[in-house]
Motif scaffolding. Structure first.
Motif, mmCIF file in Angstrom:
data_model
loop_
_atom_site.group_PDB
_atom_site.id
_atom_site.type_symbol
_atom_site.label_atom_id
_atom_site.label_comp_id
_atom_site.label_asym_id
_atom_site.label_seq_id
_atom_site.Cartn_x
_atom_site.Cartn_y
_atom_site.Cartn_z
ATOM 1 N N GLU A 1 -7.535 3.517 -7.183
ATOM 2 C CA GLU A 1 -6.941 3.761 -5.861
ATOM 3 C C GLU A 1 -7.347 2.673 -4.871
ATOM 4 N N ALA A 2 -8.601 2.253 -4.912
ATOM 5 C CA ALA A 2 -9.065 1.197 -4.009
ATOM 6 C C ALA A 2 -8.375 -0.129 -4.317
ATOM 7 N N ILE A 3 -8.234 -0.470 -5.590
ATOM 8 C CA ILE A 3 -7.563 -1.710 -5.987
ATOM 9 C C ILE A 3 -6.086 -1.664 -5.601
ATOM 10 N N THR A 4 -5.456 -0.508 -5.752
ATOM 11 C CA THR A 4 -4.047 -0.351 -5.380
ATOM 12 C C THR A 4 -3.857 -0.578 -3.885
ATOM 13 N N LEU A 5 -4.744 -0.047 -3.086
ATOM 14 C CA LEU A 5 -4.661 -0.236 -1.637
ATOM 15 C C LEU A 5 -4.868 -1.700 -1.271
ATOM 16 N N GLN A 6 -5.792 -2.369 -1.935
ATOM 17 C CA GLN A 6 -6.003 -3.788 -1.691
ATOM 18 C C GLN A 6 -4.757 -4.592 -2.062
ATOM 19 N N ALA A 7 -4.115 -4.253 -3.171
ATOM 20 C CA ALA A 7 -2.898 -4.960 -3.588
ATOM 21 C C ALA A 7 -1.786 -4.777 -2.568
ATOM 22 N N PHE A 8 -1.675 -3.575 -1.998
ATOM 23 C CA PHE A 8 -0.669 -3.345 -0.958
ATOM 24 C C PHE A 8 -0.939 -4.225 0.258
ATOM 25 N N TYR A 9 -2.200 -4.281 0.687
ATOM 26 C CA TYR A 9 -2.543 -5.108 1.853
ATOM 27 C C TYR A 9 -2.371 -6.597 1.556
ATOM 28 N N ALA A 10 -2.626 -7.014 0.331
ATOM 29 C CA ALA A 10 -2.384 -8.409 -0.040
ATOM 30 C C ALA A 10 -0.887 -8.729 0.021
#
Length: 137
Positions: free
Chosen positions: A39-48
């Motif tokens: 979930e944390a990596i997914t959120l980072q990918a969205f912000y990227a």
């Protein structure tokens, strides 16, 4: 007199049931840890991806080296192929791939900037895509 007890089979049943419950709990807690990381990596990918889309819009409209004309913006859109690597602490293991497509409609040009954010490595990775649209008359 013959005696028969029920405590020994009951104790064996309780031990087996407790072992099954402990194994289930261990597996669930392990999956929860992976789920939180994903979930944390997914959120980072969205912000990227969102940051990449903002960079694409900035590149499209706010280039101080050339005038803000339709021909100049069309040229910047056609040439857009950006791959920034982020070094901010929240996006340190992320990158984005940014592209632009355009279509004409009468006197206006319509632009679609596509940004694909990619974060993580190994088993825990995430890709998120953000598209933004704009036009110029």
């Amino acid at each position: 007199m013959r005696q028969s007890g029920y405590l020994m089979p009951l104790a064996a049943f309780i031990l087996v049931a407790m072992a099954i419950m402990a194994a289930t709990l261990m597996r669930t807690s392990g999956q929860t840890g992976i789920s939180v990381a994903q979930e944390a990596i997914t959120l980072q990918a969205f912000y990227a991806a969102e940051s990449g889309a903002q960079l694409g819009m900035s590149t499209l409209y706010y280039d101080s080296a050339s005038a803000l004309t339709q021909a100049a913006i069309n040229g910047r859109c056609d040439a857009m192929n950006l791959t920034p690597t982020f070094n901010a602490s929240g996006l340190s293991n992320c990158n984005a791939a940014i592209s632009c497509t355009r279509s004409a409609g009468g006197t206006a040009s319509f632009y679609t900037i596509t940004s694909v954010g990619n974060c993580g490595s190994g088993e825990i990775t995430a890709l998120r895509t953000v598209e933004v649209s704009a036009f110029f008359e």
